[in-house]
Design a protein around this motif. Structure first.
Motif, PDB file in Angstrom:
ATOM      1  N   GLU A   1       0.815  -1.214   0.000  1.00 25.41           N
ATOM      2  CA  GLU A   1       0.000   0.000   0.000  1.00 25.41           C
ATOM      3  C   GLU A   1       0.853   1.271   0.000  1.00 25.41           C
ATOM      4  OE1 GLU A   1      -3.379   0.061  -0.314  1.00 25.41           O
ATOM      5  OE2 GLU A   1      -3.016  -2.071  -0.695  1.00 25.41           O
ATOM      6  N   GLU A   2       2.156   1.106  -0.019  1.00 20.80           N
ATOM      7  CA  GLU A   2       3.065   2.254  -0.017  1.00 20.80           C
ATOM      8  C   GLU A   2       3.267   2.758  -1.451  1.00 20.80           C
ATOM      9  OE1 GLU A   2       4.199   3.718   2.621  1.00 20.80           O
ATOM     10  OE2 GLU A   2       3.794   2.246   4.189  1.00 20.80           O
ATOM     11  N   THR A   3       3.313   4.074  -1.595  1.00 20.07           N
ATOM     12  CA  THR A   3       3.431   4.678  -2.920  1.00 20.07           C
ATOM     13  C   THR A   3       4.695   5.502  -3.024  1.00 20.07           C
ATOM     14  OG1 THR A   3       1.025   4.800  -3.148  1.00 20.07           O
ATOM     15  CG2 THR A   3       2.318   6.214  -4.594  1.00 20.07           C
ATOM     16  N   ALA A   4       5.432   5.276  -4.113  1.00 19.11           N
ATOM     17  CA  ALA A   4       6.604   6.092  -4.428  1.00 19.11           C
ATOM     18  C   ALA A   4       6.275   7.006  -5.593  1.00 19.11           C
ATOM     19  CB  ALA A   4       7.790   5.206  -4.795  1.00 19.11           C
TER      20      ALA A   4
ATOM     21  N   ILE B   1      11.899   9.195   2.514  1.00 22.77           N
ATOM     22  CA  ILE B   1      13.132   8.700   1.906  1.00 22.77           C
ATOM     23  C   ILE B   1      13.043   8.819   0.384  1.00 22.77           C
ATOM     24  CG2 ILE B   1      13.652   7.119   3.791  1.00 22.77           C
ATOM     25  CD1 ILE B   1      12.574   4.817   2.144  1.00 22.77           C
ATOM     26  N   ALA B   2      14.211   8.930  -0.233  1.00 19.62           N
ATOM     27  CA  ALA B   2      14.288   8.954  -1.690  1.00 19.62           C
ATOM     28  C   ALA B   2      15.499   8.146  -2.138  1.00 19.62           C
ATOM     29  CB  ALA B   2      14.398  10.387  -2.206  1.00 19.62           C
ATOM     30  N   PHE B   3      15.283   7.337  -3.158  1.00 19.05           N
ATOM     31  CA  PHE B   3      16.369   6.580  -3.776  1.00 19.05           C
ATOM     32  C   PHE B   3      16.762   7.334  -5.038  1.00 19.05           C
ATOM     33  CE2 PHE B   3      13.989   3.549  -1.234  1.00 19.05           C
ATOM     34  CZ  PHE B   3      15.004   2.916  -0.527  1.00 19.05           C
ATOM     35  N   VAL B   4      17.955   7.908  -5.040  1.00 20.05           N
ATOM     36  CA  VAL B   4      18.321   8.885  -6.061  1.00 20.05           C
ATOM     37  C   VAL B   4      19.375   8.382  -7.040  1.00 20.05           C
ATOM     38  CG1 VAL B   4      17.652  10.858  -4.661  1.00 20.05           C
ATOM     39  CG2 VAL B   4      19.986   9.976  -4.485  1.00 20.05           C
ATOM     40  N   GLY B   5      19.776   7.106  -6.937  1.00 16.39           N
ATOM     41  CA  GLY B   5      20.710   6.540  -7.899  1.00 16.39           C
ATOM     42  C   GLY B   5      22.002   7.319  -7.971  1.00 16.39           C
ATOM     43  N   ASP B   6      22.371   7.724  -9.202  1.00 20.76           N
ATOM     44  CA  ASP B   6      23.605   8.472  -9.421  1.00 20.76           C
ATOM     45  C   ASP B   6      23.333   9.941  -9.729  1.00 20.76           C
ATOM     46  OD1 ASP B   6      24.963   6.124  -9.067  1.00 20.76           O
ATOM     47  OD2 ASP B   6      25.658   5.924 -11.137  1.00 20.76           O
ATOM     48  N   SER B   7      22.120  10.421  -9.440  1.00 18.48           N
ATOM     49  CA  SER B   7      21.819  11.824  -9.735  1.00 18.48           C
ATOM     50  C   SER B   7      22.521  12.745  -8.759  1.00 18.48           C
ATOM     51  CB  SER B   7      20.308  12.070  -9.712  1.00 18.48           C
ATOM     52  OG  SER B   7      19.750  11.790  -8.439  1.00 18.48           O
ATOM     53  N   VAL B   8      22.485  12.399  -7.497  1.00 16.70           N
ATOM     54  CA  VAL B   8      23.164  13.195  -6.471  1.00 16.70           C
ATOM     55  C   VAL B   8      23.808  12.241  -5.474  1.00 16.70           C
ATOM     56  CG1 VAL B   8      21.130  13.430  -4.969  1.00 16.70           C
ATOM     57  CG2 VAL B   8      22.912  15.159  -4.891  1.00 16.70           C
ATOM     58  N   PHE B   9      24.983  12.621  -4.998  1.00 16.23           N
ATOM     59  CA  PHE B   9      25.694  11.855  -3.980  1.00 16.23           C
ATOM     60  C   PHE B   9      25.890  12.738  -2.751  1.00 16.23           C
ATOM     61  CE2 PHE B   9      27.684  10.120  -7.989  1.00 16.23           C
ATOM     62  CZ  PHE B   9      26.985   8.930  -7.974  1.00 16.23           C
ATOM     63  N   ALA B  10      26.317  12.142  -1.668  1.00 21.48           N
ATOM     64  CA  ALA B  10      26.762  12.945  -0.534  1.00 21.48           C
ATOM     65  C   ALA B  10      27.924  13.807  -1.010  1.00 21.48           C
ATOM     66  CB  ALA B  10      27.189  12.039   0.613  1.00 21.48           C
ATOM     67  N   LEU B  11      27.730  15.116  -0.992  1.00 20.71           N
ATOM     68  CA  LEU B  11      28.703  16.120  -1.413  1.00 20.71           C
ATOM     69  C   LEU B  11      29.062  16.050  -2.900  1.00 20.71           C
ATOM     70  CD1 LEU B  11      31.158  16.423   1.620  1.00 20.71           C
ATOM     71  CD2 LEU B  11      29.293  17.933   0.954  1.00 20.71           C
ATOM     72  N   GLY B  12      28.215  15.420  -3.704  1.00 19.80           N
ATOM     73  CA  GLY B  12      28.533  15.347  -5.123  1.00 19.80           C
ATOM     74  C   GLY B  12      27.315  15.128  -5.977  1.00 19.80           C
ATOM     75  N   CYS B  13      27.569  14.864  -7.256  1.00 18.27           N
ATOM     76  CA  CYS B  13      26.515  14.466  -8.189  1.00 18.27           C
ATOM     77  C   CYS B  13      27.156  13.570  -9.240  1.00 18.27           C
ATOM     78  CB  CYS B  13      25.847  15.681  -8.836  1.00 18.27           C
ATOM     79  SG  CYS B  13      26.830  16.522 -10.101  1.00 18.27           S
ATOM     80  N   GLY B  14      26.336  12.894 -10.022  1.00 17.86           N
ATOM     81  CA  GLY B  14      26.861  11.994 -11.038  1.00 17.86           C
ATOM     82  C   GLY B  14      27.524  12.755 -12.186  1.00 17.86           C
TER      83      GLY B  14
ATOM     84  N   LYS C   1      16.145  19.337  -4.628  1.00 15.53           N
ATOM     85  CA  LYS C   1      16.218  20.413  -3.630  1.00 15.53           C
ATOM     86  C   LYS C   1      14.846  20.786  -3.090  1.00 15.53           C
ATOM     87  CE  LYS C   1      18.565  24.024  -4.902  1.00 15.53           C
ATOM     88  NZ  LYS C   1      19.746  24.869  -4.586  1.00 15.53           N
ATOM     89  N   ALA C   2      13.804  20.550  -3.894  1.00 15.24           N
ATOM     90  CA  ALA C   2      12.444  20.932  -3.504  1.00 15.24           C
ATOM     91  C   ALA C   2      11.776  19.921  -2.566  1.00 15.24           C
ATOM     92  CB  ALA C   2      11.581  21.116  -4.747  1.00 15.24           C
ATOM     93  N   LEU C   3      12.401  18.768  -2.360  1.00 16.54           N
ATOM     94  CA  LEU C   3      11.856  17.799  -1.415  1.00 16.54           C
ATOM     95  C   LEU C   3      11.964  18.354   0.000  1.00 16.54           C
ATOM     96  CD1 LEU C   3      13.417  14.498  -2.851  1.00 16.54           C
ATOM     97  CD2 LEU C   3      11.064  15.312  -3.144  1.00 16.54           C
ATOM     98  N   PRO C   4      11.186  17.821   0.939  1.00 13.20           N
ATOM     99  CA  PRO C   4      11.315  18.283   2.323  1.00 13.20           C
ATOM    100  C   PRO C   4      12.766  18.156   2.802  1.00 13.20           C
ATOM    101  CG  PRO C   4       9.361  16.919   2.095  1.00 13.20           C
ATOM    102  CD  PRO C   4      10.099  16.815   0.791  1.00 13.20           C
ATOM    103  N   PRO C   5      13.298  19.148   3.495  1.00 14.20           N
ATOM    104  CA  PRO C   5      14.715  19.136   3.859  1.00 14.20           C
ATOM    105  C   PRO C   5      15.133  17.954   4.735  1.00 14.20           C
ATOM    106  CG  PRO C   5      13.560  20.957   4.924  1.00 14.20           C
ATOM    107  CD  PRO C   5      12.631  20.395   3.915  1.00 14.20           C
ATOM    108  N   GLU C   6      14.168  17.374   5.457  1.00  9.84           N
ATOM    109  CA  GLU C   6      14.504  16.225   6.310  1.00  9.84           C
ATOM    110  C   GLU C   6      14.542  14.901   5.548  1.00  9.84           C
ATOM    111  OE1 GLU C   6      10.015  16.891   6.602  1.00  9.84           O
ATOM    112  OE2 GLU C   6      11.833  18.132   6.514  1.00  9.84           O
ATOM    113  N   THR C   7      14.336  14.944   4.229  1.00  9.59           N
ATOM    114  CA  THR C   7      14.332  13.719   3.423  1.00  9.59           C
ATOM    115  C   THR C   7      15.684  13.011   3.494  1.00  9.59           C
ATOM    116  OG1 THR C   7      12.727  14.687   1.891  1.00  9.59           O
ATOM    117  CG2 THR C   7      13.951  12.768   1.117  1.00  9.59           C
ATOM    118  N   THR C   8      15.652  11.694   3.703  1.00  5.37           N
ATOM    119  CA  THR C   8      16.855  10.867   3.672  1.00  5.37           C
ATOM    120  C   THR C   8      17.117  10.443   2.234  1.00  5.37           C
ATOM    121  OG1 THR C   8      16.479  10.056   5.914  1.00  5.37           O
ATOM    122  CG2 THR C   8      17.898   8.729   4.509  1.00  5.37           C
ATOM    123  N   LEU C   9      18.330  10.712   1.765  1.00  2.00           N
ATOM    124  CA  LEU C   9      18.710  10.391   0.389  1.00  2.00           C
ATOM    125  C   LEU C   9      19.591   9.147   0.367  1.00  2.00           C
ATOM    126  CD1 LEU C   9      19.706  13.961  -0.905  1.00  2.00           C
ATOM    127  CD2 LEU C   9      17.452  12.860  -1.023  1.00  2.00           C
ATOM    128  N   TYR C  10      19.097   8.122  -0.303  1.00  5.71           N
ATOM    129  CA  TYR C  10      19.885   6.912  -0.508  1.00  5.71           C
ATOM    130  C   TYR C  10      20.539   6.997  -1.883  1.00  5.71           C
ATOM    131  CZ  TYR C  10      17.839   4.728   3.619  1.00  5.71           C
ATOM    132  OH  TYR C  10      17.468   4.426   4.915  1.00  5.71           O
TER     133      TYR C  10
END
Length: 251
Positions: A101-104, A126-139, A157-166
């Motif tokens: 029942e969870e929606t992404a 949470i967001a799974f961002v692949g290689d679009s953005v990294f911790a302190l970097g981007c693809g 950047k427009a996501l809620p600031p508390e979003t966890t990026l995987y």
């Protein structure tokens, strides 16, 4: 309720299994190594029912075949993944993917590749961002344009600031070195870089990261900051982003 199981794959990838405790469905988020995903799922007592790919590169979709053959999992992916794997549900910006029942929400984050997407789960933050953005970097910008890539980063950047990026790779120590070169007067960045160095010294992962911290320290997300524009040039954020990306490619 959603649970994320993170584990190292290949030389510097991370694998992620997203498990819904209500439906008992499990999604493999990208598939750098299909056999490792199957092993990790078995260890957790989970069965992989879906594969969610972010883009077509082999270290993100190359394990699809092994997982499908073992489990019959269905593949949710952007159309570009057809280059290396069949897809059951083609998704693009504005579409959704369901796990129980969870929606992404599917977000266009193209630039690294032209069809790259991210999966954002508002209920879990949470967001799974692949290689679009990294911790302190981007693809690296293999297929896209600076304007396209910057528009993608603005969506993140427009996501809620508390979003966890995987994000998908352990590149953070190298990214920190460039970030300090790009933005040497950033006190928050200096503190973050020290934490990263300590974590890596202890053999700990620096992924996931949190969006608010990246907004304060990641130079690629800050290409619209006057200080970075002054240092790196450009009359628009995409131009400053392009200068930063080129500098990182040659750093």
């Amino acid at each position: 309720m959603l649970t994320v199981h993170q584990f190292p794959c290949l030389s510097d990838n991370y694998g992620f299994l997203l498990h819904d405790t209500e439906s008992h469905e499990t999604a493999a988020i990208d598939t750098p190594d299909g056999h490792e995903y199957l092993k990790q799922a078995e260890t957790k007592g989970w069965r992989i029912t879906q594969i969610w790919n972010t883009h077509w590169h082999p270290d993100h979709a190359g394990g699809n075949k092994a997982i499908i053959e073992a489990t019959g999992a269905t593949v949710v992916a952007p159309k570009e993944v057809e280059k290396i794997s069949p897809i059951d549900q083609v998704v693009a910006h504005g579409d959704t993917a369901k796990l129980g029942e969870e929606t992404a929400r599917v977000i266009d984050v193209s630039g690294h590749t032209n069809g790259h997407i991210a999966y954002y789960l508002p209920s879990a933050g949470i967001a799974f961002v692949g290689d679009s953005v990294f911790a302190l970097g981007c693809g690296r910008m293999f297929e896209g344009t600076p304007k396209q890539f910057w528009a993608s980063l603005e969506r993140i950047k427009a996501l809620p600031p508390e979003t966890t990026l995987y994000c998908a790779h352990e590149y953070t120590a190298a990214n920190a070195k460039f970030a300090l070169h790009a933005d040497p007067d950033n006190a928050a960045l200096k503190a973050y870089a020290e934490e990263i160095a300590a974590k890596r010294e202890r053999g700990e992962p620096t992924v996931p990261t949190q969006l608010d911290r990246e907004l304060a320290t990641n130079p690629f997300l800050r290409a619209d900051d006057p200080a970075l524009t002054a240092k790196w040039g450009g009359t628009t954020p995409p131009e400053t982003f392009a200068a930063l990306r080129e500098a990182k490619d040659n750093f």
